[in-house]
Design a protein around this motif. Structure first.
Motif, PDB file in Angstrom:
ATOM      1  N   ALA A  93      53.138 -35.683  13.689  1.00 25.54           N
ATOM      2  CA  ALA A  93      52.974 -36.589  12.554  1.00 25.54           C
ATOM      3  C   ALA A  93      52.212 -37.843  12.993  1.00 25.54           C
ATOM      4  CB  ALA A  93      54.342 -36.981  12.016  1.00 25.54           C
ATOM      5  N   ILE A  94      51.583 -38.512  12.031  1.00 22.72           N
ATOM      6  CA  ILE A  94      50.867 -39.760  12.318  1.00 22.72           C
ATOM      7  C   ILE A  94      51.569 -40.899  11.590  1.00 22.72           C
ATOM      8  CG2 ILE A  94      48.721 -41.018  11.931  1.00 22.72           C
ATOM      9  CD1 ILE A  94      47.237 -38.366  12.374  1.00 22.72           C
ATOM     10  N   GLU A  95      52.043 -41.859  12.370  1.00 19.09           N
ATOM     11  CA  GLU A  95      52.665 -43.037  11.768  1.00 19.09           C
ATOM     12  C   GLU A  95      51.554 -43.984  11.343  1.00 19.09           C
ATOM     13  OE1 GLU A  95      55.259 -45.353  14.274  1.00 19.09           O
ATOM     14  OE2 GLU A  95      56.462 -45.847  12.525  1.00 19.09           O
ATOM     15  N   VAL A  96      51.384 -44.144  10.058  1.00 21.93           N
ATOM     16  CA  VAL A  96      50.283 -44.940   9.518  1.00 21.93           C
ATOM     17  C   VAL A  96      50.648 -46.424   9.530  1.00 21.93           C
ATOM     18  CG1 VAL A  96      48.840 -45.329   7.468  1.00 21.93           C
ATOM     19  CG2 VAL A  96      49.574 -43.007   8.089  1.00 21.93           C
ATOM     20  N   ARG A  97      51.909 -46.681   9.268  1.00 22.90           N
ATOM     21  CA  ARG A  97      52.333 -48.078   9.141  1.00 22.90           C
ATOM     22  C   ARG A  97      53.827 -48.144   9.407  1.00 22.90           C
ATOM     23  NH1 ARG A  97      54.248 -52.039   6.078  1.00 22.90           N
ATOM     24  NH2 ARG A  97      52.983 -53.933   5.979  1.00 22.90           N
ATOM     25  N   GLN A  98      54.214 -49.041  10.281  1.00 19.02           N
ATOM     26  CA  GLN A  98      55.642 -49.206  10.508  1.00 19.02           C
ATOM     27  C   GLN A  98      56.185 -50.244   9.531  1.00 19.02           C
ATOM     28  OE1 GLN A  98      56.996 -50.600  14.343  1.00 19.02           O
ATOM     29  NE2 GLN A  98      58.703 -49.134  14.310  1.00 19.02           N
ATOM     30  N   GLY A  99      57.341 -49.966   8.967  1.00 20.58           N
ATOM     31  CA  GLY A  99      57.968 -50.908   8.053  1.00 20.58           C
ATOM     32  C   GLY A  99      59.444 -50.988   8.340  1.00 20.58           C
ATOM     33  N   GLU A 100      60.195 -51.347   7.327  1.00 17.49           N
ATOM     34  CA  GLU A 100      61.646 -51.299   7.497  1.00 17.49           C
ATOM     35  C   GLU A 100      62.301 -50.912   6.185  1.00 17.49           C
ATOM     36  OE1 GLU A 100      63.318 -55.126   8.454  1.00 17.49           O
ATOM     37  OE2 GLU A 100      61.582 -56.148   7.621  1.00 17.49           O
ATOM     38  N   LYS A 101      63.460 -50.380   6.285  1.00 22.22           N
ATOM     39  CA  LYS A 101      64.308 -49.951   5.185  1.00 22.22           C
ATOM     40  C   LYS A 101      63.770 -48.720   4.442  1.00 22.22           C
ATOM     41  CE  LYS A 101      67.349 -51.906   1.699  1.00 22.22           C
ATOM     42  NZ  LYS A 101      67.730 -53.121   0.974  1.00 22.22           N
ATOM     43  N   LEU A 102      62.522 -48.819   3.921  1.00 30.86           N
ATOM     44  CA  LEU A 102      61.993 -47.723   3.092  1.00 30.86           C
ATOM     45  C   LEU A 102      60.753 -47.101   3.744  1.00 30.86           C
ATOM     46  CD1 LEU A 102      61.852 -46.075   0.478  1.00 30.86           C
ATOM     47  CD2 LEU A 102      60.686 -48.007  -0.595  1.00 30.86           C
ATOM     48  N   LEU A 103      60.806 -45.790   3.919  1.00 25.48           N
ATOM     49  CA  LEU A 103      59.688 -45.041   4.515  1.00 25.48           C
ATOM     50  C   LEU A 103      59.152 -44.047   3.491  1.00 25.48           C
ATOM     51  CD1 LEU A 103      58.121 -44.057   7.169  1.00 25.48           C
ATOM     52  CD2 LEU A 103      59.890 -42.288   7.294  1.00 25.48           C
ATOM     53  N   ILE A 104      57.828 -44.007   3.349  1.00 29.36           N
ATOM     54  CA  ILE A 104      57.220 -42.939   2.556  1.00 29.36           C
ATOM     55  C   ILE A 104      56.631 -41.908   3.522  1.00 29.36           C
ATOM     56  CG2 ILE A 104      55.450 -42.274   0.903  1.00 29.36           C
ATOM     57  CD1 ILE A 104      55.711 -44.691  -0.555  1.00 29.36           C
ATOM     58  N   ALA A 105      57.007 -40.670   3.326  1.00 26.94           N
ATOM     59  CA  ALA A 105      56.450 -39.564   4.121  1.00 26.94           C
ATOM     60  C   ALA A 105      55.518 -38.780   3.216  1.00 26.94           C
ATOM     61  CB  ALA A 105      57.567 -38.671   4.635  1.00 26.94           C
ATOM     62  N   THR A 106      54.261 -38.643   3.649  1.00 25.43           N
ATOM     63  CA  THR A 106      53.272 -37.991   2.788  1.00 25.43           C
ATOM     64  C   THR A 106      52.671 -36.782   3.477  1.00 25.43           C
ATOM     65  OG1 THR A 106      51.344 -39.150   3.647  1.00 25.43           O
ATOM     66  CG2 THR A 106      52.580 -40.244   1.897  1.00 25.43           C
ATOM     67  N   THR A 107      52.017 -35.972   2.664  1.00 22.21           N
ATOM     68  CA  THR A 107      51.141 -34.941   3.218  1.00 22.21           C
ATOM     69  C   THR A 107      49.917 -34.850   2.317  1.00 22.21           C
ATOM     70  OG1 THR A 107      51.062 -32.721   4.169  1.00 22.21           O
ATOM     71  CG2 THR A 107      52.144 -32.928   2.023  1.00 22.21           C
ATOM     72  N   GLY A 108      48.778 -34.447   2.909  1.00 25.04           N
ATOM     73  CA  GLY A 108      47.552 -34.296   2.124  1.00 25.04           C
ATOM     74  C   GLY A 108      47.060 -35.614   1.554  1.00 25.04           C
ATOM     75  N   VAL A 109      46.377 -35.503   0.420  1.00 26.75           N
ATOM     76  CA  VAL A 109      45.724 -36.683  -0.160  1.00 26.75           C
ATOM     77  C   VAL A 109      46.714 -37.646  -0.796  1.00 26.75           C
ATOM     78  CG1 VAL A 109      43.495 -35.572  -0.550  1.00 26.75           C
ATOM     79  CG2 VAL A 109      45.269 -35.416  -2.302  1.00 26.75           C
ATOM     80  N   MET A 110      47.985 -37.343  -0.803  1.00 27.54           N
ATOM     81  CA  MET A 110      48.946 -38.315  -1.313  1.00 27.54           C
ATOM     82  C   MET A 110      49.108 -39.481  -0.347  1.00 27.54           C
ATOM     83  SD  MET A 110      49.452 -37.243  -4.256  1.00 27.54           S
ATOM     84  CE  MET A 110      50.845 -37.980  -5.088  1.00 27.54           C
TER      85      MET A 110
END
Lengths: 272, 306
Positions: free
Chosen positions: B176-193
């Motif tokens: 997987a590629i971590e695009v942006r580190q944040g906290e509390k809420l993570l969005i996990a995507t695939t494809g053009v989403m």
């Protein structure tokens, strides 16, 4: 019995032995294949059982995978694997299941879901052409299997590609699970269909002339795939099985049934 | 993205004699350069997808690496048995290059919309599922596919999507590629989403959220090592995919989190029904609640800012 008939009879005994070990199997569908497989393995296929992945070997795909006991008998006989494997047919720890799998030496493609083998064989034949190798690819279909649409998709493609390094053999035993192929599937005019799809087609009656395929296979037709429609008998050699749909697939064979099969095979040897 | 995928197949074919292209009645002019320069390894077959999968399997069994290309629904729905038996049981290196993943063909209706392709491919043993986010990542994915030992499903999205992937992050199948580190809420995507997730992040940032984004270009094998080691800052995970909520990335994460995490999970995807509208892809995504504004609104109702 001549030597070809004796050879086929020995394979039929191997099939009964295998069925006995597992107490199950598609026995009649294996018995109808015997003359076809003996013709190929004894007279036509180029292979080295010690090098089952030799890139120049001829390929044989048993697309009607449920007839696998006949294939296993030939592969064991030729030395692709120990004959003891056949005695563990369908066993938990065995290598030989109720349909052929590629992990078994000598088995070219996993089959059992009908209608797959011809397409795979075309891929192999095209690959051979790209690699400039001279191997030949043989695919054995059941007549019932020829009611699968994918068979005819593939047939169109084989002639489009002018695959004269590919041969289809149809084990035309005339029966599906439910009844006669002609009633369930309406294949006729069958030879015309293969001709119309661009195959050099010939019908050989292996009931009248068991060795007919051996010489028929010598005739090559440049630029065309070949199709041999082989008239066979489902359950051949065991009289109470021939044309008897109760025997299409058995999963609980008892000792009396096995004994009856052997007796019937012996009787047929007397008649021949 | 499709053009880049096919151009990369051509580039691989020029350097590797095992590479074969097989299209199933694809559009006129597809890979004309390939056809002209390497005609012996360029095949366009008829509308016979089941045959095409078997043919590719036969070639793969004989030493080739075929790239099979047609519309995603015809590859996956129609050929499931061929893919399972001919490709997956023997673990043969055929690549299924699937046009129109998701709702790309919105105007053409549900026969052409691949909303369950990831689910169908993901449940097959030995199958790998790649869903790149843009043309640049697609090229990296196709290059990475060349020497992978088993079958791969490569999902192509619409063309002209903005490029958001970064070459320095590389492309490793299963990572997987971590695009942006944040906290509390993570969005996990695939494809053009992934592009939509970045828009969501913009909206959410203005509302005081510090959203994390991780991109799973490989849905199978799922990067469970990343999940095991990097979920620490988060209590909530939202999956985002242009695919049914059944069987895709959201399901894969649900399976893993049920057994390994105590995170809350929300799945954003196409509801369990066929599309009953046409229009275009963006409109249909919006209709299913998969536009950035709708997603951000739902997330804000779900999680308070950190």
């Amino acid at each position: 019995m001549n030597s070809f008939a004796r050879r086929c009879q020995a394979v039929r005994h191997d099939i009964v032995d295998m069925a006995e070990s597992a107490k199950r199997g598609h026995i009649p569908s294996a018995l109808s294949l015997v003359e076809i497989l003996v013709s190929l393995y004894d007279y036509h296929l180029h292979f080295d059982a010690n090098q089952p992945l030799d890139p120049d070997r001829d390929r044989l795909i048993l697309s009607k995978g449920h007839g696998c006991m006949a294939l296993y008998a030939l592969l064991a006989d030729k030395g692709f694997f120990p004959k003891a494997w056949c005695q563990a047919f369908c066993a938990f720890e065995g290598m030989l299941g109720g349909h052929p799998e590629e992990r078994v030496p000598g088995v070219e493609a996993t089959t059992g879901s009908l209608g797959h083998g011809l397409a795979i064989g075309i891929g192999m034949a095209l690959a051979g052409r790209m690699q400039k190798r001279n191997f030949h690819t043989y695919i054995i279909l059941g007549d019932g299997e020829c009611t699968e649409g994918s068979v005819w998709e593939s047939a169109l493609a084989a002639s489009k590609h002018k695959l004269d390094n590919l041969t289809v053999l149809v084990d035309f035993n005339g029966w599906m699970s439910f009844g006669p192929t002609q009633e369930v599937g309406n294949l006729e005019p069958f030879e015309h269909k293969w001709n119309a799809f661009g195959f050099a087609t010939q019908t050989v009656d292996l009931n009248k002339e068991p060795e007919a395929l051996v010489s028929a296979l010598n005739v090559k037709v440049p630029g065309k795939p070949r199709c041999f429609i082989c008239k066979t008998i489902k359950g051949k050699g065991i009289d109470f099985m021939e044309g008897n749909l109760d025997w299409h697939h058995k999963s609980k064979l008892d000792a009396d049934e096995i004994a009856a099969m052997r007796q019937s095979l012996k009787r047929s040897e007397g008649h021949a | 993205m499709r053009k880049r995928a096919l151009d990369t197949v051509f580039a691989l074919a020029q350097q590797d004699e095992r590479v074969v292209y097989i299209g199933s009645d694809v559009g006129q002019g597809t890979l004309q350069g390939f056809q002209e320069s390497i005609p012996e390894r360029f095949f366009v077959e008829a509308i016979s997808e089941a045959y095409v999968i078997g043919m590719a399997a036969g070639m793969a069994m004989t030493g080739f690496v075929p790239y099979v290309n047609t519309i995603a629904t015809f590859l996956t729905r129609r050929c499931l048995d061929q893919i399972a038996v001919d490709l997956c049981i023997g673990n043969h290196p055929v690549r299924l290059v699937a046009n129109g993943g998701g709702l790309v063909y919105a105007p053409l209706g549900p026969t052409h919309e691949a909303i369950e392709d990831i689910a169908l491919m993901r449940c097959l043993p030995n199958m790998t599922v790649l869903v790149p986010c843009d043309a640049e990542e697609m090229e990296r994915a196709v290059r990475a596919s060349l020497d992978w030992s088993g079958p791969i499903y490569i999902r192509i999205a619409r063309g002209g999507e903005s490029v958001v992937s970064l070459p320095e992050r590389g492309f490793f199948i299963g990572k997987a590629i971590e695009v942006r580190q944040g906290e509390k809420l993570l969005i996990a995507t695939t494809g053009v989403m992934l592009q939509t997730a970045l828009e969501v992040q913009d909206i959410m940032a203005r509302a005081g959220y510090n959203l994390g984004i991780v991109h799973f270009h490989t849905v199978k094998p799922l990067d469970t090592a990343w999940l095991a080691n990097q979920l620490g800052p988060y209590s909530h995970v939202a999956s985002l995919e242009e695919h049914s909520v059944i069987g895709g990335l959201g399901s894969a994460l649900a399976e893993w989190l049920c057994e390994n995490g105590d995170h809350k999970l929300k799945r954003f995807g196409i509801p369990d029904r066929f599309a009953d509208r046409f229009g275009n892809q963006a409109k249909l995504l919006s209709y299913f609640g998969l536009d950035a504004a709708s997603i951000a609104k739902e997330l804000q109702a779900w999680v308070k800012p950190s």
